[in-house]
Motif scaffolding. Sequence first.
Motif, mmCIF file in Angstrom:
data_model
loop_
_atom_site.group_PDB
_atom_site.id
_atom_site.type_symbol
_atom_site.label_atom_id
_atom_site.label_comp_id
_atom_site.label_asym_id
_atom_site.label_seq_id
_atom_site.Cartn_x
_atom_site.Cartn_y
_atom_site.Cartn_z
ATOM 1 N N ASP A 131 0.303 8.221 -8.858
ATOM 2 C CA ASP A 131 0.499 9.027 -7.644
ATOM 3 C C ASP A 131 -0.394 8.569 -6.494
ATOM 4 N N GLY A 132 -1.314 7.630 -6.772
ATOM 5 C CA GLY A 132 -2.197 7.119 -5.729
ATOM 6 C C GLY A 132 -3.374 8.009 -5.419
ATOM 7 N N LEU A 133 -3.706 8.933 -6.351
ATOM 8 C CA LEU A 133 -4.809 9.856 -6.111
ATOM 9 C C LEU A 133 -6.162 9.294 -6.529
ATOM 10 N N THR A 134 -6.177 8.463 -7.564
ATOM 11 C CA THR A 134 -7.424 7.869 -8.044
ATOM 12 C C THR A 134 -7.143 6.460 -8.539
ATOM 13 N N SER A 135 -8.203 5.761 -8.937
ATOM 14 C CA SER A 135 -8.038 4.381 -9.406
ATOM 15 C C SER A 135 -8.046 4.335 -10.929
#
Length: 578
Positions: free
Chosen positions: A563-567
């Motif tokens: 979702d592109g919230l964390t790595s």
Amino acid sequence: MPTLIQQLVKKGLLDKDKAKSLEFKANSSNKKIEEIIIEERAVPENDLFKLKSEIQNIPLKRISSGDISLKTLELVPEDSARYYHMIPLIKRDNINLLEVGMVFPEDLKAQEALKFLARQGKFSFKVFLITLSDFNNILKKYRSLKKEVSRALEDLEVEMGKEKTKAVSPEAEDFERLAEEAPITKVVAVLLRHAVEGDASDIHIEAGRTKTRVRFRLDGILHASIFLPVRIHQAVIARIKILADLKIDETRIPQDGRFSTKISERAIDFRVSTFPTTLGEKVVIRILDPSKGLKTFEALGLNRRNLKIVQEATKRPYGMILSTGPTGSGKSTTLYAVLQTINKEGVNIITLEDPVEYFVEGINQSQVKPEIGYTFASGLRHILRQDPDIIMVGEIRDEETASLATHAALTGHVVLSTLHTTSAIGAIPRLVDMGVRPFLIPSTLSIAIAQRLTRKLCPYCKKKISPKGEAREFILSALKTFPEIVKKDVKIPKEIYIYKPEGCKRCKDTGYSGRIGIFEVLSMTNRLADIILKEPTESEILKEAKEQGMITMQQDGVLKVLDGLTSLEEVVRVAEEK
């Protein structure tokens, strides 16, 4: 190759007589020609450095002090930056590259100094040309926290100079007096303000042999912020003790306290913990900002199945909601989010906390005091006489508290509490170990939530990439192990993309901004109830958890990566499954 002054003449920006006059002044004053040109306002600075960029074939970068983080500035000491006219601009952690701005990149000594620092710091570098005015403005940033503290320390030197006739080893009352004086109060006030304005969650003040180290925790990671003279360590600690209403002369045992103050027009609470060490007392100050600590479920990172199950549990008229995880994983924040959801006019909510972290309007909050016999267990007994509907117990630590909490849930109350277990499935065996009878658990436990905190990617500079090698295999392996019911609900794209941290002025070059939780939520079912009655082992509970569609913290982390919230690195760091 023509010199800069010759090129200025050639371009028609200077006449020959003025050029000769400027060269003479530069030679006689031991200043660089650029400094003299700017002092004399002979050529606009921007035009001057644009031409210099063309001549030296080095890109010109315009940058402000707000674009550079204190963490990046630490890579080049202030003395070196000032002497060689060079400033660290941006640290690209993913490729271990430091962008460095230099006013005089042609200076061989400056080049050698930069190479030495790169070897010491184990980074590569890329040089950019910066204007003299940009350099001077950025140089002031070195002094932001350090300058304010240094001024206070200079005032302190004057005060201490008057005391030289006193004994070499000051008494406790001397430190108390010193702690009340303006310089020390200013040092502490500056530290608190910079920590709050920098979004730190904790301040660590630690005595060393030669100096006192102050570190701020930002997004879960500790960063060295400033060093203080070790001789003022006790006075600083004494000032903090005064604020927190602790005993000044008690240095042999740990103490806990708290205080509140307004910073930048915000009411901030500070929780103080002192701890004796061989070199002096260490103090940790937890910063409790209600505007950031009280969050919605969505802001915490609860979504999809996890969010639905938690919301359903909060609507039940009774039952136990347990939040599990190690210290610092956000358990209390999750319980506060639940409290805000169920805090209605028609219910009586009472909490027992150690300590009370955030004050919530409409809730009766009480802090336990074990030293006088007011424990979670004794408090629970009294709470039940207060006609509660909802009870929050800060932590289930012993058999008595576990038993009382279970019976409170059994008799028609909603009970919220925390447990120190590594996973949601570990909550049930832990309750059994604490003496709770297995046949009581299915009737009382609604859900168990386990969580960890990961750093959120900065939305302004995160970079979309296609994972390769081990990273791709890790994600694909995690996706394969998802329960079938989850695979139906989660749309997994054919082409997998993730995001990596880059670093910008908004995130202070870290690539991250804030934190978000990754969760696993175990819900009570008829099948789970049968397992608890027959064989409540973690392996059997895990099988049922998968059947009901529970995703692990690591799997929830992978979804947040997609979702592109964390790595991916963050998820592996905090939720590596054994």
